[in-house]
Design a protein around this motif. Sequence first.
Motif, PDB file in Angstrom:
ATOM      1  N   ASP A 369       0.828  -1.207   0.000  1.00 23.61           N
ATOM      2  CA  ASP A 369       0.000   0.000   0.000  1.00 23.61           C
ATOM      3  C   ASP A 369       0.864   1.259   0.000  1.00 23.61           C
ATOM      4  O   ASP A 369       0.587   2.226  -0.729  1.00 23.61           O
ATOM      5  CB  ASP A 369      -0.950   0.002   1.201  1.00 23.61           C
ATOM      6  CG  ASP A 369      -0.232  -0.209   2.543  1.00 23.61           C
ATOM      7  OD1 ASP A 369       0.971  -0.564   2.528  1.00 23.61           O
ATOM      8  OD2 ASP A 369      -0.874  -0.012   3.598  1.00 23.61           O
ATOM      9  N   GLU A 373       1.216   4.055  -3.059  1.00 24.12           N
ATOM     10  CA  GLU A 373       0.979   5.486  -2.825  1.00 24.12           C
ATOM     11  C   GLU A 373       2.211   6.313  -3.195  1.00 24.12           C
ATOM     12  O   GLU A 373       2.094   7.412  -3.723  1.00 24.12           O
ATOM     13  CB  GLU A 373       0.600   5.728  -1.369  1.00 24.12           C
ATOM     14  CG  GLU A 373      -0.811   5.311  -1.016  1.00 24.12           C
ATOM     15  CD  GLU A 373      -1.853   6.085  -1.804  1.00 24.12           C
ATOM     16  OE1 GLU A 373      -1.594   7.258  -2.192  1.00 24.12           O
ATOM     17  OE2 GLU A 373      -2.933   5.530  -2.036  1.00 24.12           O
ATOM     18  N   ARG A 376       2.172   6.707  -6.852  1.00 30.05           N
ATOM     19  CA  ARG A 376       1.090   7.619  -7.232  1.00 30.05           C
ATOM     20  C   ARG A 376       1.477   9.070  -6.960  1.00 30.05           C
ATOM     21  O   ARG A 376       1.109   9.976  -7.723  1.00 30.05           O
ATOM     22  CB  ARG A 376      -0.191   7.267  -6.459  1.00 30.05           C
ATOM     23  CG  ARG A 376      -1.429   8.042  -6.922  1.00 30.05           C
ATOM     24  CD  ARG A 376      -2.599   7.774  -6.006  1.00 30.05           C
ATOM     25  NE  ARG A 376      -2.357   8.263  -4.655  1.00 30.05           N
ATOM     26  CZ  ARG A 376      -2.482   9.532  -4.291  1.00 30.05           C
ATOM     27  NH1 ARG A 376      -2.805  10.462  -5.183  1.00 30.05           N
ATOM     28  NH2 ARG A 376      -2.246   9.891  -3.042  1.00 30.05           N
ATOM     29  N   ALA A 446      -2.451   8.901   3.410  1.00 29.43           N
ATOM     30  CA  ALA A 446      -3.006   8.295   2.204  1.00 29.43           C
ATOM     31  C   ALA A 446      -3.454   6.868   2.446  1.00 29.43           C
ATOM     32  O   ALA A 446      -4.559   6.471   2.052  1.00 29.43           O
ATOM     33  CB  ALA A 446      -1.977   8.353   1.073  1.00 29.43           C
ATOM     34  N   ARG A 450      -7.625   4.386   3.155  1.00 28.48           N
ATOM     35  CA  ARG A 450      -8.059   3.210   2.400  1.00 28.48           C
ATOM     36  C   ARG A 450      -9.015   2.351   3.241  1.00 28.48           C
ATOM     37  O   ARG A 450      -8.903   2.285   4.443  1.00 28.48           O
ATOM     38  CB  ARG A 450      -6.852   2.386   1.964  1.00 28.48           C
ATOM     39  CG  ARG A 450      -5.983   3.087   0.927  1.00 28.48           C
ATOM     40  CD  ARG A 450      -4.950   2.154   0.427  1.00 28.48           C
ATOM     41  NE  ARG A 450      -4.214   2.753  -0.712  1.00 28.48           N
ATOM     42  CZ  ARG A 450      -3.337   2.103  -1.448  1.00 28.48           C
ATOM     43  NH1 ARG A 450      -3.077   0.818  -1.210  1.00 28.48           N
ATOM     44  NH2 ARG A 450      -2.706   2.685  -2.450  1.00 28.48           N
TER      45      ARG A 450
END
Length: 450
Positions: A369, A373, A376, A446, A450
Amino acid sequence: MERSVLTVGGSDSGGGAGIQADLKTFAALGVHGLSVIAAVTAQNTLGVRRVFPVPAEMIAAQLDAVAEDFDISWAKTGMLFSPEAIYLVAERLRALHCSVVVDPVIAAEAGGSLIADGAIPALVEELIPVASVVTPNIFEAEAITGVRICDMESARDAALRIVEMGARAVVVTGGHLECRAAGLQADECVDLLVTEDESACISGRRRSGGNHGVGCTYSAALTAYLSMGMNLQEAARHAHEFAAQSIEMSRPVGHGAAPVDQAACLRGDAERFRVISSLDHAVSMLKEELTFVGLIPEVGSNIGMAIPGARSEGDVAAVEGRIVRAGRRAHVSGCIRFGASRHIARIVLTAMRFDPGIRAAMNIRLGEDLLSEASRMGLRVSSFDRGEEPPGESTMSWGTARAIERLGAVPDIIWDAGGVGKEPMIRILGRDAVSVATVAIMLSRAVGKR
């Protein structure tokens, strides 16, 4: 009225020695410096091209001007060049009733004579008897005394002869002494302090670097410390260390002998303060961010930052004892100090080899995860495989270099999947501790959504 310190000597157009070095030293040590220029040199790091002796009446006018307005407690002399200048300066310093450090400048470190023919007898007869301390290097001590210096005993003999000439104390500076003296370690630099009654060796680690202006810097530092009220041995020890630091941080600004850097100690202290301040702010950010606790690995997290030009683990500060979980918040289990984390220091020092501007790093847990991120967010990501590590290597040094080489630049994120007894980990790299903490908080928020 505060007291001032006077330097009487030659001007170096290259800015590395002489009056320029003296005034920089005085300023760095917090004393007000006065100057009387006895000679002007056309000089650079390659050597002395020409010397112009300042006329005696102009030297006298400068001395009169500073004596009229300032309370002069200590003075130092450097390059006086001519016998006439030496006679005049000695006479005026006696009239001032101030204490005097005599640096018997004979030749420039970069090459070239800085004293006229026939001036050494004037130095011996007139100036040395005025001196509280004389600070010759071995070549100057030999020229003044005629004693061939090949070891500490002959250096002591030469110093005692200078004391017999009227000086109250002599420091034979050791920049060249270890080259001749048997029994000294190759990395040891020793100054020999001699008075009529005793002698003492003042030793320290020999520093690598340029030495243009180091003699002037040492004698100016000794003068400044003595003006602060230190005793002679204490002042000599402080001056030795100050000169050594100035050599270590010398600047290769020309094509010859690099001038020493008298302001290095000030910048070093300032940079260490800035590093501690950045880390303190970063740690406060992490402690206040509730989502960050989810990024702390089982072994704990840490964040560190190096001073510019860091060379060793002692130049990198981090949290002593790491950042750990304490309920829903991050808890700092120790103080921030330099040398607190070998792990973080090796990451930072390796990154700085490739990009000196990347001076901070921290470790957080590895997670798909978090890597997703990071990509991204446009962060540069690279990794290393512990299974490829050569025997005898430091994992953090090798792994950081490996990840950088794979990417072709210093990444923002370096991760590895761990190994036997080694937890998988992400390292965030950045220009300072606050920017690294900011990235960590952005990632934590971030993944927290989730």
